[in-house]
Design an enzyme around this catalytic site. Structure first.
Site, short mmCIF file in Angstrom:
data_model
loop_
_atom_site.label_atom_id
_atom_site.label_comp_id
_atom_site.label_asym_id
_atom_site.label_seq_id
_atom_site.Cartn_x
_atom_site.Cartn_y
_atom_site.Cartn_z
CG ASP A 1 -8.80 2.91 -0.16
OD1 ASP A 1 -9.78 3.23 0.56
OD2 ASP A 1 -8.43 1.73 -0.32
CD GLU B 1 0.75 1.70 3.13
OE1 GLU B 1 -0.31 1.80 2.52
OE2 GLU B 1 0.84 1.91 4.36
C1 LIG Z 1 -7.60 1.50 3.32
S1 LIG Z 1 -5.91 1.09 3.27
C2 LIG Z 1 -5.56 0.94 1.58
C3 LIG Z 1 -6.14 -0.26 0.88
C4 LIG Z 1 -5.78 -0.36 -0.57
N1 LIG Z 1 -6.02 0.88 -1.28
C5 LIG Z 1 -6.56 -1.45 -1.21
O1 LIG Z 1 -7.67 -1.20 -1.75
O2 LIG Z 1 -6.10 -2.60 -1.23
C6 LIG Z 1 -5.12 2.61 3.65
C7 LIG Z 1 -3.60 2.54 3.63
O3 LIG Z 1 -3.08 3.86 3.68
C8 LIG Z 1 -1.89 3.87 4.44
N2 LIG Z 1 -1.70 5.27 4.86
C9 LIG Z 1 -2.28 5.93 5.89
N3 LIG Z 1 -1.95 7.23 5.84
C10 LIG Z 1 -1.16 7.42 4.74
C11 LIG Z 1 -0.55 8.56 4.14
N4 LIG Z 1 -0.68 9.78 4.67
N5 LIG Z 1 0.17 8.37 3.02
C12 LIG Z 1 0.31 7.12 2.46
N6 LIG Z 1 -0.26 6.01 2.99
C13 LIG Z 1 -0.99 6.15 4.10
C14 LIG Z 1 -2.17 2.89 5.56
O4 LIG Z 1 -0.98 2.38 6.11
C15 LIG Z 1 -3.00 1.82 4.83
O5 LIG Z 1 -2.17 0.78 4.35
#
Ligand SMILES: C[S@@+](CC[C@H](N)C(=O)[O-])C[C@H]1O[C@@H](n2cnc3c(N)ncnc32)[C@H](O)[C@@H]1O
Length: 272
Positions: free
Chosen positions: A155, A109
């Site tokens: 995701d 994250e």
């Molecule tokens: C849709 S949410 C995830 C929800 C989680 N998978 C769930 O089902 O509870 C996407 C997350 O990815 C994080 N994020 C965005 N770009 C990212 C990256 N390049 N690497 C890791 N995390 C990232 C965001 O901060 C966000 O918390």
């Protein structure tokens, strides 16, 4: 990074994703050998549906809010787990709740606050690693796992206009490093054009054995609205095609408002 999952936690797209994730991990756990789980975009892990963010959008009310009382049989395991865990569980907490002693999980994250919350939640947990690491880079660095069996959830937030293209490339790289892994990628269905391009990219990537499960609660015509969601699965488990349709039907029945054009589909995108 503006996206905060707290505004969307427990919405219809989350319920769809989380119910199918439980099915995927459960299928891998049919064998006693250890399983590795990688959650590349993990979020904060737990969400207070009475908190300010969730209350501001109220999205959960047309998602988990419609399932908690009297869940349909196909969603009973999912709803029972959500109820048992208390705060609405994000993917890492839901998946962690299913791990057996021999299994292991890594979560990435990037958002500093969500990463800190997740790290605190899993502090001292020997089976769970929390990384402040870019998801796309982690698909190379953390794969293949020593267990050789596992589930990878991708995701992304779909904030960037090239997110679908990055997803195709991430799937291709991750799959090349871990060919036997089950990969699950969530995507929004706003309108069909970006999804069609995504499918074409996957079909051209050389990845084999791909199916997609989709739920859309209204005709996907307005590109400004989340009209549905999909989960692309590489290396789907045995009997996935039989287990998914009742889950999709139950979700459509409860989460949709019986608007025109709603539906579900389980489609094979690439042969084995
Ligand atoms: C849709 S949410 C995830 C929800 C989680 N998978 C769930 O089902 O509870 C996407 C997350 O990815 C994080 N994020 C965005 N770009 C990212 C990256 N390049 N690497 C890791 N995390 C990232 C965001 O901060 C966000 O918390």
């Amino acid at each position: 990074m503006n996206y905060r999952h707290a505004f969307h936690a427990g919405n219809a797209g989350d319920c769809f994703k989380h119910a199918l994730l439980m099915l995927l991990l459960g299928a891998l756990q049919q064998k006693p050998t250890p399983v590795f789980v990688l959650d590349t975009h993990a979020g904060a892990g737990a969400y207070d549906l009475n908190g300010e963010a969730a209350q501001r959008t109220g999205e959960w009310r047309s998602g988990i809010g419609r399932l908690l009382d009297d869940p349909p049989p196909a969603l009973q395991d999912f709803v029972a787990t959500v109820t048992r865990l208390g705060l609405y569980p994000g993917s890492p907490r839901l998946l962690r709740a299913m791990l057996r002693p021999q299994d292991r999980m890594a979560c990435c994250e990037l958002h500093p606050e969500d990463h800190a919350a997740l790290r605190a939640r899993f502090a001292g947990d020997p089976q769970t690693g929390v990384h402040h690491r870019d998801a796309w880079e982690a698909l190379g660095a953390l794969l293949p796992p020593k267990e050789r069996r596992g589930l990878v959830l991708i995701d992304p937030p779909y904030e960037a206009t090239d997110e679908f293209a990055r997803l195709v490339e991430g799937l291709r790289r991750g799959q090349a490093r871990f060919p036997g892994g089950v990969f699950a990628a969530w995507y929004p269905i706003k309108h069909r054009a970006p999804v069609r391009d995504f499918f074409a990219g996957v079909q051209a990537s050389g990845i084999r054995d791909v199916v997609v499960a989709e739920l859309w609660w209204r005709a996907p015509l307005d590109p400004a609205r989340l009209n549905g969601a999909g989960l692309l699965v590489v290396n789907p488990p045995y009997r996935f095609d039989q287990q998914v349709p009742p889950i999709l039907a139950a979700l459509l029945d409860r989460l949709g408002d019986r608007e025109a054009g709603g539906g579900t589909a389980l489609t094979r995108l690439v042969d084995e």
